[in-house]
Design a protein around this motif. Structure first.
Motif, PDB file in Angstrom:
ATOM      1  N   LEU A  82       0.830  -1.201   0.000  1.00  0.00           N
ATOM      2  CA  LEU A  82       0.000   0.000   0.000  1.00  0.00           C
ATOM      3  C   LEU A  82       0.870   1.258   0.000  1.00  0.00           C
ATOM      4  O   LEU A  82       0.543   2.247  -0.679  1.00  0.00           O
ATOM      5  N   ASN A  83       1.961   1.218   0.756  1.00  0.00           N
ATOM      6  CA  ASN A  83       2.879   2.353   0.773  1.00  0.00           C
ATOM      7  C   ASN A  83       3.497   2.564  -0.608  1.00  0.00           C
ATOM      8  O   ASN A  83       3.631   3.693  -1.087  1.00  0.00           O
ATOM      9  N   SER A  84       3.866   1.460  -1.255  1.00  0.00           N
ATOM     10  CA  SER A  84       4.426   1.544  -2.605  1.00  0.00           C
ATOM     11  C   SER A  84       3.401   2.100  -3.585  1.00  0.00           C
ATOM     12  O   SER A  84       3.723   2.916  -4.456  1.00  0.00           O
ATOM     13  N   LEU A  85       2.150   1.673  -3.445  1.00  0.00           N
ATOM     14  CA  LEU A  85       1.084   2.192  -4.304  1.00  0.00           C
ATOM     15  C   LEU A  85       0.929   3.692  -4.108  1.00  0.00           C
ATOM     16  O   LEU A  85       0.793   4.447  -5.081  1.00  0.00           O
ATOM     17  N   ASP A  86       0.955   4.135  -2.851  1.00  0.00           N
ATOM     18  CA  ASP A  86       0.840   5.565  -2.567  1.00  0.00           C
ATOM     19  C   ASP A  86       1.961   6.338  -3.249  1.00  0.00           C
ATOM     20  O   ASP A  86       1.742   7.411  -3.830  1.00  0.00           O
ATOM     21  N   MET A  87       3.181   5.786  -3.189  1.00  0.00           N
ATOM     22  CA  MET A  87       4.311   6.454  -3.833  1.00  0.00           C
ATOM     23  C   MET A  87       4.131   6.514  -5.353  1.00  0.00           C
ATOM     24  O   MET A  87       4.397   7.536  -5.988  1.00  0.00           O
ATOM     25  N   GLN A  88       3.676   5.401  -5.936  1.00  0.00           N
ATOM     26  CA  GLN A  88       3.504   5.364  -7.387  1.00  0.00           C
ATOM     27  C   GLN A  88       2.425   6.344  -7.845  1.00  0.00           C
ATOM     28  O   GLN A  88       2.576   7.015  -8.873  1.00  0.00           O
ATOM     29  N   LEU A  89       1.353   6.445  -7.078  1.00  0.00           N
ATOM     30  CA  LEU A  89       0.297   7.399  -7.426  1.00  0.00           C
ATOM     31  C   LEU A  89       0.818   8.825  -7.319  1.00  0.00           C
ATOM     32  O   LEU A  89       0.476   9.684  -8.135  1.00  0.00           O
ATOM     33  N   SER A  90       1.657   9.077  -6.313  1.00  0.00           N
ATOM     34  CA  SER A  90       2.248  10.408  -6.167  1.00  0.00           C
ATOM     35  C   SER A  90       3.188  10.712  -7.330  1.00  0.00           C
ATOM     36  O   SER A  90       3.239  11.841  -7.819  1.00  0.00           O
ATOM     37  N   HIS A  97       6.663  10.855  -3.042  1.00  0.00           N
ATOM     38  CA  HIS A  97       5.915  10.958  -1.789  1.00  0.00           C
ATOM     39  C   HIS A  97       5.892   9.601  -1.117  1.00  0.00           C
ATOM     40  O   HIS A  97       5.792   8.571  -1.776  1.00  0.00           O
ATOM     41  N   GLY A  98       5.983   9.577   0.208  1.00  0.00           N
ATOM     42  CA  GLY A  98       5.885   8.303   0.915  1.00  0.00           C
ATOM     43  C   GLY A  98       6.876   8.222   2.053  1.00  0.00           C
ATOM     44  O   GLY A  98       7.494   9.215   2.449  1.00  0.00           O
ATOM     45  N   SER A 285      10.551   0.159  -3.386  1.00  0.00           N
ATOM     46  CA  SER A 285       9.542   1.198  -3.582  1.00  0.00           C
ATOM     47  C   SER A 285      10.196   2.394  -4.267  1.00  0.00           C
ATOM     48  O   SER A 285      11.428   2.543  -4.245  1.00  0.00           O
TER      49      SER A 285
END
Length: 318
Positions: A82-90, A97-98, A285
């Motif tokens: 989920l943290n990696s997904l947040d970074m990719q979306l950013s 971001h992350g 990530s």
């Protein structure tokens, strides 16, 4: 997949992780801003979904069952993704971001915050979760995917690790300023043998590097006292309990203030490289990959930072 597992919630996993980290229902409640009964309820619900107990008591200590250890690994993987997904979306929005999950060997703990501060100036939306421990503890955390990158020395060749040396770690001999050896201008390691030596615990890379070097130089200390942190060693030397070999970077303030004196030992400093390490083949990530790239491409900047922090000018003036 067993259907009950699909009813598991992220909140339950967060509470469970807090109990694993604190080994206490009451401390987990404080961390999660919940009441202790609420934490107990979440854990009971998780145990019903898993179909096995997650914790057991021995005396007053709380231990993880095998089911809990398996669930903890799965939870860490889920939150990592989920943290990696947040970074990719950013990244799609054009900003890194992350959170960087960074493990730091004790000898590098004085460098790591300054190193991350420079990285953060380039990527202000990035935060860090920094864990400090000895060499053995950092290897364990890396193998369990609890940290994406670890800063350490003496990378073991028998592990499947990718590593990047980025800075020399200078280990020097120190004494309290009133010690008789401080009057000498040229010493050998063997001149130190008759004095008490303070050493780190087994599992420390500084201890391992010194032990290997002593064998190589056929130097043997008979009066040794073991301490489990660099801070304890440093204070032990200041208190007059003995000599010690310590990373220069970890004692730069004490050297500059005249609380410690670096002994002019001919065979020292002992140099070992600090390395940025991650599991080979593991997909990092975006934040971890950017930090690894930063270390590879900014070595001149890192060397200048270390020179500024090392207090070498203060040592020379003393």
């Amino acid at each position: 997949m067993r259907k009950p597992l699909l009813r598991m919630t992220l909140r339950q996993l967060q509470v469970f992780e807090a109990v694993c980290e604190t080994r206490s229902y009451s401390r987990a409640a404080d961390v999660m801003a919940l009441t202790q009964p609420a934490v107990s309820l979440q854990i009971r619900q998780l145990e019903e979904l898993v179909g096995q107990p997650l914790f057991e008591y021995s005396g007053r200590k709380l231990y993880l069952t095998e089911a809990a250890e398996a669930l903890q690994r799965a939870g860490q993987d889920i939150f990592g993704r989920l943290n990696s997904l947040d970074m990719q979306l950013s990244n799609l929005l054009g900003a890194l971001h992350g959170q960087l999950r960074l493990g730091v060997e004790t000898s590098a703990q004085y460098l790591a915050p300054h190193l991350f501060a420079i990285f953060k100036r380039q990527h202000p939306e990035v935060n860090v979760h920094l864990c400090v421990g000895n060499h053995a503890q950092m290897l364990k955390r890396l193998s369990e995917n609890r940290d994406e990158i670890v800063l350490m020395s003496l990378v073991p060749p028998d592990r499947d690790l990718e590593f990047l040396p980025f800075l020399n770690n200078a280990i020097v001999a120190v004494a309290p300023p009133e010690h008789p050896l401080c009057q000498s201008k040229n010493l050998l390691l063997k001149d130190l043998e008759s004095y008490p030596l303070l050493i780190r615990e087994s599992g420390s890379s500084t201890r391992q590097a010194c032990d290997d070097y002593f064998k190589q130089k056929r130097t043997h200390f008979t009066h040794v006292q073991e301490m489990t942190s660099l801070e304890a060693l440093r204070e032990g030397v200041i208190a007059g309990l003995g000599l010690a070999l310590l990373p220069r970077l970890s004692i730069q303030r004490e050297l500059g203030a005249g609380l410690l004196h670096e002994l002019p030992v001919h065979e020292l400093p002992l140099y070992r490289s600090w390395c940025a390490v991650h599991l080979r083949g593991r997909h990092l990530s975006p934040v971890a990959q950017a930090f690894f790239t930063f270390i590879r491409e900014e070595r001149a900047l890192i060397s200048a930072l270390a020179e500024r922090l090392s207090g070498q000018q203060s040592v020379q003036q003393a």
